[in-house]
Each structure stands twice: as C-alpha cells, then as structure tokens.
Design an enzyme around this catalytic site. Sequence first.
Site, PDB file in Angstrom:
ATOM      1  N   ASP A 278       0.828  -1.213   0.000  1.00  0.00           N
ATOM      2  CA  ASP A 278       0.000   0.000   0.000  1.00  0.00           C
ATOM      3  C   ASP A 278       0.863   1.264   0.000  1.00  0.00           C
ATOM      4  O   ASP A 278       2.060   1.226   0.270  1.00  0.00           O
ATOM      5  CB  ASP A 278      -0.867   0.038   1.271  1.00  0.00           C
ATOM      6  CG  ASP A 278      -1.931  -1.052   1.269  1.00  0.00           C
ATOM      7  OD1 ASP A 278      -1.925  -1.901   0.352  1.00  0.00           O
ATOM      8  OD2 ASP A 278      -2.751  -1.051   2.204  1.00  0.00           O
ATOM      9  N   ASP A 279       0.196   2.360  -0.249  1.00  0.00           N
ATOM     10  CA  ASP A 279       0.705   3.724  -0.010  1.00  0.00           C
ATOM     11  C   ASP A 279       1.719   4.236  -1.033  1.00  0.00           C
ATOM     12  O   ASP A 279       2.154   5.371  -0.938  1.00  0.00           O
ATOM     13  CB  ASP A 279       1.309   3.882   1.400  1.00  0.00           C
ATOM     14  CG  ASP A 279       0.275   3.715   2.506  1.00  0.00           C
ATOM     15  OD1 ASP A 279      -0.905   3.481   2.172  1.00  0.00           O
ATOM     16  OD2 ASP A 279       0.648   3.793   3.687  1.00  0.00           O
ATOM     17  N   HIS A 329      -5.687   2.984  -3.814  1.00  0.00           N
ATOM     18  CA  HIS A 329      -5.707   3.139  -2.356  1.00  0.00           C
ATOM     19  C   HIS A 329      -6.253   4.538  -2.039  1.00  0.00           C
ATOM     20  O   HIS A 329      -5.892   5.140  -1.053  1.00  0.00           O
ATOM     21  CB  HIS A 329      -4.271   2.951  -1.827  1.00  0.00           C
ATOM     22  CG  HIS A 329      -4.172   2.734  -0.347  1.00  0.00           C
ATOM     23  ND1 HIS A 329      -5.007   1.904   0.358  1.00  0.00           N
ATOM     24  CD2 HIS A 329      -3.302   3.243   0.581  1.00  0.00           C
ATOM     25  CE1 HIS A 329      -4.657   1.914   1.646  1.00  0.00           C
ATOM     26  NE2 HIS A 329      -3.628   2.729   1.812  1.00  0.00           N
ATOM     27  N   HIS A 333      -5.279   9.073   0.562  1.00  0.00           N
ATOM     28  CA  HIS A 333      -5.318   8.371   1.842  1.00  0.00           C
ATOM     29  C   HIS A 333      -6.334   8.947   2.822  1.00  0.00           C
ATOM     30  O   HIS A 333      -6.097   9.008   4.039  1.00  0.00           O
ATOM     31  CB  HIS A 333      -3.915   8.329   2.483  1.00  0.00           C
ATOM     32  CG  HIS A 333      -3.661   7.037   3.206  1.00  0.00           C
ATOM     33  ND1 HIS A 333      -4.016   6.836   4.527  1.00  0.00           N
ATOM     34  CD2 HIS A 333      -3.100   5.878   2.798  1.00  0.00           C
ATOM     35  CE1 HIS A 333      -3.665   5.603   4.895  1.00  0.00           C
ATOM     36  NE2 HIS A 333      -3.109   4.993   3.862  1.00  0.00           N
ATOM     37  N   HIS A 421       3.718  -2.295   3.052  1.00  0.00           N
ATOM     38  CA  HIS A 421       3.687  -0.934   2.504  1.00  0.00           C
ATOM     39  C   HIS A 421       4.903  -0.723   1.623  1.00  0.00           C
ATOM     40  O   HIS A 421       6.023  -1.055   2.031  1.00  0.00           O
ATOM     41  CB  HIS A 421       3.621   0.090   3.640  1.00  0.00           C
ATOM     42  CG  HIS A 421       2.339  -0.023   4.417  1.00  0.00           C
ATOM     43  ND1 HIS A 421       2.164  -0.977   5.395  1.00  0.00           N
ATOM     44  CD2 HIS A 421       1.163   0.645   4.298  1.00  0.00           C
ATOM     45  CE1 HIS A 421       0.923  -0.882   5.871  1.00  0.00           C
ATOM     46  NE2 HIS A 421       0.293   0.098   5.217  1.00  0.00           N
TER      47      HIS A 421
HETATM   48 NI    NI Z   1      -2.511   3.009   3.592  1.00  0.00          NI
END
Ligand code: NI
Length: 472
Positions: A278-279, A329, A333, A421
């Site tokens: 993620d991210d 995603h 955020h 991540h």
């Molecule tokens: Ni995240």
Amino acid sequence: MKKKRTLAFLLIFTILTSLCGCSASAITIREKRAAEAVTRAEAFWEKQTVRQVGEPVVFSDYEKPFAYALQYPKTGYPVTDARIESIVAELRNAFEQEYLPDENAKGEKQRSSQPIATMYMDYETYLTDENHLSLLLFTTTETAAEGMSPHTPIHAFHFDLTEDKEIPAAELMWKDFTKNASIYTQKYFTSTEPYNKRIFGDYATRLAPDNGYFDRFVFTEEGVLFHFDRYSLFPGDMGTVTLTIPYAAMRTKTPAADERVDAPFSVTGKKMVALTYDDGPNPVHTNAILDVLEKHNARATFFDLGQLVEKYPDVTKREAALGCEVGSHSWDHANFNKLTPEAIKADVARTDAVFQKVLGRSPSSFRPPYGNCDNSRKGYIPLPIYLWSVDTLDWKSRNADAIINEVKKIGDLDGKVILLHGIYGSTAEATAYLVPYLQEQGYELVTVSELVEAKHGEVPENSKIYGYHYFQ
Ligand code: NI
C-alpha cells in the site's frame, strides 16, 4: 496402459479378421502392416499423457496405400462420441486427400505392399469442475520417402458433457480473450528462461491476437492452456511448447456483470499467497520491491495512491508491466468512513482518471485507507474491495527481521493476503527474503484477484468487501 493398448489392438484385429472377406494371405499383409503401424506409433503415443475423460479407442488398419494407427477417446456420452468419430473420419479423409498418389505413380505404388503414407493420431482430454471437456487430437504422418514428419498438427474441440453437446470455441472466448492471451504470452516468453533466449525475433507478429494461435485452447483447473506448434516460435529442438495462463490474467479487469461469461473456474489445491503493498508508488522502495519480483518471476498487488501515480507514473507502469495487480488506495489516503458519498465519488473519479492516463485503464480493485469502508459506503466503490488477513505491522517496526517474523509465525499461509507498505526500505529488504523463501515453501505468489479466482472459484465482484475471514 500398454496392456490396454494390446488388448484393444487384438480386439480390432479379431474384428477385421472376421469381417474381411479377402484371401488368407491378404489378411496377413493387412494385419502385419497394421501391427507395424501400431509399433511405430508407440513413441508418438508416449508423448500425450493427459487422460481425464474416457477410455482410449485404438484403431489400426492398412488399406492400400494407407496405414493407420489412431488413438482417440470414447467418453460414454453418445452425442459427444459420435462427434469425435466424425472428427476422426474428417481428419482421415484430409490425410488421404493429401497423400493420394497421382495417376502416373499409381500403378507402380499399388504393386507395392508397403503403405505410401501412415497416419498417427493420439489425444489428450481435460475436464473441469463444470463438466467441460476439452479434447486435443494430435496427428502426424510418415512416408517411405521422408520418414516421420517433424510436425504434429493439433486440433482442439470442446464439449459440455452435462448437456452432451459440442461447443464451438468461439462461444467460449470472452471479451479480449485473444488480446489478453497475446499480451501475457509475449511477456512470459520474453522474460522467462529458456524461452527468452530461444524465441524467434518476429514473435510479436506471430503472437498477434488474430494470428490463430489463441483460438485453439484447453480449459484446465489452473487456467487456459495454449499449445504452440513445433517451429512456430522456437527452434525445433524445443518441440511443441505449452503455456497455461491463469484465468485472472485472461481478463484486463473485472468484467461488468452483464459481460460476464461462465468460464470454467474451479478451485485449485495449489498453495498460493498474495503479497500486497500500500501507499506507493515510491521511486526508490517500490522499485526495489519490483526488482525482487522480477528476479523471481513473482507477482504482487500494489494499492497505489492517485496523487503518487500522478507524480511517479513510471513506477506504476512498471508494476503493471511485470504482471502485478495495480489497485487504488484512494487519491490521498482519506478515511472513507468520514467522507460523504459525494466526496467518495469524487475521490473514485479523480483516481480513476489518473489510472486511465497512466495505464489506460481503471484500477483493478480498491483497498480503503485504514481498511475503513463501512457497508453503507461500499456501494459507491465500483471495484472489488480487498482487505487482508495477515498484518506485518511493517509501518510500525520498520525492521526487516520483525516483518519476516510476523509472516513466519502465521504458519500455513495458503490463501492468505499479506499487508505491507511499498514505501519503506525495511519492507523492500524483507521482500528480498520473503519472495524466494515463500517460493521454496511451495507457494505461488499471485495477485489478490488471481487468488480470489483460483482459491475461491469466484470472479471478483464490484462493491463487495473481501475481508479477513475471506482470506483464510
Ligand atoms: Ni494506507
């Protein structure tokens, strides 16, 4: 297997002997030549090994000037069996037309009691859970002048055994079937040893979607199996090359409900695990993770932030180019449980636009930031919503050993989705260890969508949350 063949041959021999009204010596030659054809067919017959449906029928004969040693299946389904018999008859007819001696040569050839050409046939049958039979017939020929042909033409047929009827291949090919097969095949053969070192230079032309290679296929439990004839893509010593493409990779994205087709999905027993990041994208750490995946020919899923896709489009493009799943995603955020429906729709639209710009398509799936997307909001997300079942806490520990331990302490990881991540060096470092480690443990590293299809036999559904309990 050998015993069965001998028995079947004896049976045919007995029938021929009792039916034939010819003289005793003619019977001897006929039966002798037929037996010779069967003996020479053995090496060819050894090559085809998949027999998931039916019992083999062996037909051998010598009827001047042709000899035959054919094997094909009898399934016990009357319409299917009648159709198989007629397909075999059509192929025999085509063979005879091709090798029929011309008028001048006829007299001389017919004095000989040797066949001018022999036809060999063998088969494979594949069955899926949905009672779909894929039949492959492999043929080859032998002539006195040229010996056994190095070419083995392959013919594919499909049957629905529940209904006992043939299904034309065209009816089984869903949207973008040949296109997706073409993309995957080119990527696979140019990035995997030994194929990448041997593939002919003009492979892109040969593997174009409409060049005929992808209309001939088999449905298996694992995916769509394609055969590439000897000499078609690689030098002859590589023989016929096969490639199974996972069902998930045969679709560019989750098909809308109205264009969904009943593909023969079935649940695999193979061990699979999905790594998710993620991210990102992050130009340093995501690229380090991609280096590891590329080196080990593994796939993962990246849930990218729209604003970073805009900033680092090349990293996202590389994720997609390596066969990874690229999901959203969100744009930046946000906590979706605190957004109004209008704000969610705006976030989805903005993120979709940047994916369209960079990848030419929508995100395949969505992972909500913080895992927050309650039931009243999921309807606004037109993508499958994937959570996870193993949390490595990599954002907290920032330590490769700690991340590795979180994964190892779970034990059986089959069917699990691991949360990581893509923006930390420690996570990239842990990935360099985990990818080969998991492969050594027998796991196939797949994307989340592939896992949903292969482990659950399900086409990922838009607006549905796939959570902790699903990925057990
Ligand atoms: Ni995240």
